[in-house]
Design a protein around this motif. Structure first.
Motif, PDB file in Angstrom:
ATOM      1  N   VAL A   1      24.396  -6.037  32.776  1.00 35.16           N
ATOM      2  CA  VAL A   1      25.793  -6.135  33.245  1.00 35.16           C
ATOM      3  C   VAL A   1      26.113  -4.943  34.143  1.00 35.16           C
ATOM      4  O   VAL A   1      26.715  -5.090  35.215  1.00 35.16           O
ATOM      5  CB  VAL A   1      26.764  -6.203  32.047  1.00 35.16           C
ATOM      6  CG1 VAL A   1      28.203  -5.983  32.486  1.00 35.16           C
ATOM      7  CG2 VAL A   1      26.624  -7.533  31.324  1.00 35.16           C
ATOM      8  N   ASN A   2      25.698  -3.757  33.733  1.00 27.98           N
ATOM      9  CA  ASN A   2      25.994  -2.558  34.518  1.00 27.98           C
ATOM     10  C   ASN A   2      25.281  -2.563  35.866  1.00 27.98           C
ATOM     11  O   ASN A   2      25.831  -2.107  36.866  1.00 27.98           O
ATOM     12  CB  ASN A   2      25.646  -1.310  33.710  1.00 27.98           C
ATOM     13  CG  ASN A   2      26.618  -1.084  32.574  1.00 27.98           C
ATOM     14  OD1 ASN A   2      27.746  -1.564  32.606  1.00 27.98           O
ATOM     15  ND2 ASN A   2      26.190  -0.352  31.567  1.00 27.98           N
ATOM     16  N   LYS A   3      24.066  -3.112  35.906  1.00 27.89           N
ATOM     17  CA  LYS A   3      23.350  -3.234  37.180  1.00 27.89           C
ATOM     18  C   LYS A   3      24.129  -4.146  38.125  1.00 27.89           C
ATOM     19  O   LYS A   3      24.342  -3.816  39.292  1.00 27.89           O
ATOM     20  CB  LYS A   3      21.948  -3.794  36.913  1.00 27.89           C
ATOM     21  CG  LYS A   3      21.089  -3.965  38.147  1.00 27.89           C
ATOM     22  CD  LYS A   3      19.720  -4.521  37.751  1.00 27.89           C
ATOM     23  CE  LYS A   3      18.722  -4.600  38.863  1.00 27.89           C
ATOM     24  NZ  LYS A   3      19.145  -5.127  40.123  1.00 27.89           N
ATOM     25  N   ARG A   4      24.602  -5.277  37.597  1.00 30.74           N
ATOM     26  CA  ARG A   4      25.347  -6.236  38.415  1.00 30.74           C
ATOM     27  C   ARG A   4      26.660  -5.633  38.915  1.00 30.74           C
ATOM     28  O   ARG A   4      26.983  -5.722  40.100  1.00 30.74           O
ATOM     29  CB  ARG A   4      25.617  -7.503  37.605  1.00 30.74           C
ATOM     30  CG  ARG A   4      26.418  -8.555  38.375  1.00 30.74           C
ATOM     31  CD  ARG A   4      26.679  -9.812  37.551  1.00 30.74           C
ATOM     32  NE  ARG A   4      27.189  -9.548  36.219  1.00 30.74           N
ATOM     33  CZ  ARG A   4      28.477  -9.275  35.950  1.00 30.74           C
ATOM     34  NH1 ARG A   4      29.367  -9.210  36.906  1.00 30.74           N
ATOM     35  NH2 ARG A   4      28.861  -9.064  34.704  1.00 30.74           N
ATOM     36  N   ILE A   5      27.427  -5.009  38.026  1.00 28.57           N
ATOM     37  CA  ILE A   5      28.736  -4.485  38.424  1.00 28.57           C
ATOM     38  C   ILE A   5      28.587  -3.338  39.422  1.00 28.57           C
ATOM     39  O   ILE A   5      29.359  -3.222  40.366  1.00 28.57           O
ATOM     40  CB  ILE A   5      29.604  -4.090  37.203  1.00 28.57           C
ATOM     41  CG1 ILE A   5      31.074  -3.898  37.603  1.00 28.57           C
ATOM     42  CG2 ILE A   5      29.107  -2.832  36.523  1.00 28.57           C
ATOM     43  CD1 ILE A   5      31.827  -5.154  37.796  1.00 28.57           C
ATOM     44  N   ALA A   6      27.560  -2.505  39.261  1.00 28.96           N
ATOM     45  CA  ALA A   6      27.330  -1.412  40.205  1.00 28.96           C
ATOM     46  C   ALA A   6      26.991  -1.957  41.594  1.00 28.96           C
ATOM     47  O   ALA A   6      27.474  -1.451  42.610  1.00 28.96           O
ATOM     48  CB  ALA A   6      26.222  -0.495  39.690  1.00 28.96           C
TER      49      ALA A   6
ATOM     50  N   ASP B   1      23.437   1.799  35.418  1.00 23.90           N
ATOM     51  CA  ASP B   1      23.762   2.899  34.501  1.00 23.90           C
ATOM     52  C   ASP B   1      22.566   3.834  34.311  1.00 23.90           C
ATOM     53  O   ASP B   1      22.545   4.653  33.404  1.00 23.90           O
ATOM     54  CB  ASP B   1      24.271   2.370  33.160  1.00 23.90           C
ATOM     55  CG  ASP B   1      23.222   1.548  32.407  1.00 23.90           C
ATOM     56  OD1 ASP B   1      22.034   1.559  32.795  1.00 23.90           O
ATOM     57  OD2 ASP B   1      23.598   0.894  31.425  1.00 23.90           O
ATOM     58  N   THR B   2      21.560   3.723  35.205  1.00 26.56           N
ATOM     59  CA  THR B   2      20.359   4.547  35.064  1.00 26.56           C
ATOM     60  C   THR B   2      20.589   5.986  35.512  1.00 26.56           C
ATOM     61  O   THR B   2      19.847   6.877  35.122  1.00 26.56           O
ATOM     62  CB  THR B   2      19.167   3.963  35.857  1.00 26.56           C
ATOM     63  OG1 THR B   2      19.502   3.955  37.250  1.00 26.56           O
ATOM     64  CG2 THR B   2      18.831   2.556  35.384  1.00 26.56           C
ATOM     65  N   VAL B   3      21.600   6.206  36.356  1.00 26.14           N
ATOM     66  CA  VAL B   3      21.975   7.546  36.800  1.00 26.14           C
ATOM     67  C   VAL B   3      23.450   7.718  36.491  1.00 26.14           C
ATOM     68  O   VAL B   3      24.255   6.831  36.778  1.00 26.14           O
ATOM     69  CB  VAL B   3      21.732   7.720  38.325  1.00 26.14           C
ATOM     70  CG1 VAL B   3      22.229   9.066  38.794  1.00 26.14           C
ATOM     71  CG2 VAL B   3      20.266   7.526  38.663  1.00 26.14           C
ATOM     72  N   GLN B   4      23.795   8.843  35.892  1.00 19.68           N
ATOM     73  CA  GLN B   4      25.184   9.153  35.564  1.00 19.68           C
ATOM     74  C   GLN B   4      25.570  10.423  36.319  1.00 19.68           C
ATOM     75  O   GLN B   4      25.266  11.530  35.870  1.00 19.68           O
ATOM     76  CB  GLN B   4      25.349   9.338  34.046  1.00 19.68           C
ATOM     77  CG  GLN B   4      24.942   8.111  33.238  1.00 19.68           C
ATOM     78  CD  GLN B   4      25.923   6.960  33.372  1.00 19.68           C
ATOM     79  OE1 GLN B   4      26.917   6.870  32.680  1.00 19.68           O
ATOM     80  NE2 GLN B   4      25.647   6.063  34.313  1.00 19.68           N
ATOM     81  N   PRO B   5      26.218  10.287  37.490  1.00 20.71           N
ATOM     82  CA  PRO B   5      26.492  11.473  38.305  1.00 20.71           C
ATOM     83  C   PRO B   5      27.534  12.417  37.698  1.00 20.71           C
ATOM     84  O   PRO B   5      27.601  13.581  38.068  1.00 20.71           O
ATOM     85  CB  PRO B   5      26.985  10.899  39.634  1.00 20.71           C
ATOM     86  CG  PRO B   5      27.361   9.498  39.358  1.00 20.71           C
ATOM     87  CD  PRO B   5      26.597   9.055  38.156  1.00 20.71           C
ATOM     88  N   PHE B   6      28.331  11.930  36.756  1.00 22.41           N
ATOM     89  CA  PHE B   6      29.396  12.751  36.183  1.00 22.41           C
ATOM     90  C   PHE B   6      29.244  12.876  34.671  1.00 22.41           C
ATOM     91  O   PHE B   6      28.759  11.958  34.009  1.00 22.41           O
ATOM     92  CB  PHE B   6      30.766  12.146  36.517  1.00 22.41           C
ATOM     93  CG  PHE B   6      31.014  12.060  37.993  1.00 22.41           C
ATOM     94  CD1 PHE B   6      31.324  13.189  38.732  1.00 22.41           C
ATOM     95  CD2 PHE B   6      30.921  10.843  38.651  1.00 22.41           C
ATOM     96  CE1 PHE B   6      31.524  13.113  40.105  1.00 22.41           C
ATOM     97  CE2 PHE B   6      31.126  10.750  40.020  1.00 22.41           C
ATOM     98  CZ  PHE B   6      31.432  11.889  40.750  1.00 22.41           C
ATOM     99  N   ALA B   7      29.699  13.996  34.126  1.00 18.00           N
ATOM    100  CA  ALA B   7      29.610  14.232  32.684  1.00 18.00           C
ATOM    101  C   ALA B   7      30.541  13.309  31.900  1.00 18.00           C
ATOM    102  O   ALA B   7      30.200  12.842  30.814  1.00 18.00           O
ATOM    103  CB  ALA B   7      29.939  15.690  32.377  1.00 18.00           C
TER     104      ALA B   7
ATOM    105  N   ALA C   1      27.524   2.530  37.308  1.00 23.28           N
ATOM    106  CA  ALA C   1      28.281   2.019  36.163  1.00 23.28           C
ATOM    107  C   ALA C   1      28.110   3.009  35.017  1.00 23.28           C
ATOM    108  O   ALA C   1      27.107   3.720  34.954  1.00 23.28           O
ATOM    109  CB  ALA C   1      27.787   0.635  35.754  1.00 23.28           C
ATOM    110  N   ASP C   2      29.086   3.030  34.123  1.00 24.72           N
ATOM    111  CA  ASP C   2      28.986   3.974  33.003  1.00 24.72           C
ATOM    112  C   ASP C   2      28.042   3.430  31.935  1.00 24.72           C
ATOM    113  O   ASP C   2      27.991   2.233  31.679  1.00 24.72           O
ATOM    114  CB  ASP C   2      30.366   4.260  32.414  1.00 24.72           C
ATOM    115  CG  ASP C   2      30.934   3.076  31.675  1.00 24.72           C
ATOM    116  OD1 ASP C   2      30.880   3.073  30.433  1.00 24.72           O
ATOM    117  OD2 ASP C   2      31.433   2.151  32.336  1.00 24.72           O
ATOM    118  N   LYS C   3      27.305   4.333  31.305  1.00 21.96           N
ATOM    119  CA  LYS C   3      26.320   3.965  30.292  1.00 21.96           C
ATOM    120  C   LYS C   3      26.997   3.652  28.948  1.00 21.96           C
ATOM    121  O   LYS C   3      26.417   2.989  28.107  1.00 21.96           O
ATOM    122  CB  LYS C   3      25.325   5.110  30.117  1.00 21.96           C
ATOM    123  CG  LYS C   3      23.968   4.678  29.622  1.00 21.96           C
ATOM    124  CD  LYS C   3      23.015   5.866  29.674  1.00 21.96           C
ATOM    125  CE  LYS C   3      21.596   5.473  29.424  1.00 21.96           C
ATOM    126  NZ  LYS C   3      20.959   4.772  30.528  1.00 21.96           N
TER     127      LYS C   3
END
Length: 111
Positions: free
Chosen positions: A58-63, A91-97, A49-51
């Motif tokens: 919420v981001n943990k759940r959606i991911a 959102d703990t890892v963001q693979p893209f810039a 999920a995006d940070k």
């Protein structure tokens, strides 16, 4: 000796959604074709999920929902569930810039 076969596909999502949209379906079809051509391949499905939006919870759940949604579609398309492992980075890892690109599930399949 033949080099190991590998496929990697990034399935992108709309903000706060976990359903695979029509535009991204072709990527799943490519993974299914790879699975059929490589019957011993195993797959990892990792949700992100995006940070920039939402809370960590919420981001943990959606991911997690995104990863599960992709796995369900792959199983429905004929890949045995035992060949697919899922995980979630929230959102703990963001693979893209680019923030919006982090609404993604990354599928990796390897022999």
């Amino acid at each position: 000796m033949k080099a190991p076969e590998k496929i990697e596909r990034n399935v992108f999502f709309v903000i706060n959604k976990s359903d695979v949209n029509d535009k991204e379906q072709s990527k799943l079809a490519e993974v299914v074709a790879f699975a059929k051509a490589n019957p011993s391949a195993k797959f990892t499905v990792t949700g992100y999920a995006d940070k920039g939006t939402g809370t960590a919870a919420v981001n943990k759940r959606i991911a997690e929902q995104r990863a599960q949604s992709v796995k369900t579609k792959l199983v429905y398309s004929g890949i045995e569930a035992t060949r697919i492992s899922t995980s979630s980075k929230g959102d703990t890892v963001q693979p893209f810039a680019n923030n919006d690109d982090n609404r993604v599930v990354i599928i990796i399949g390897e022999e």
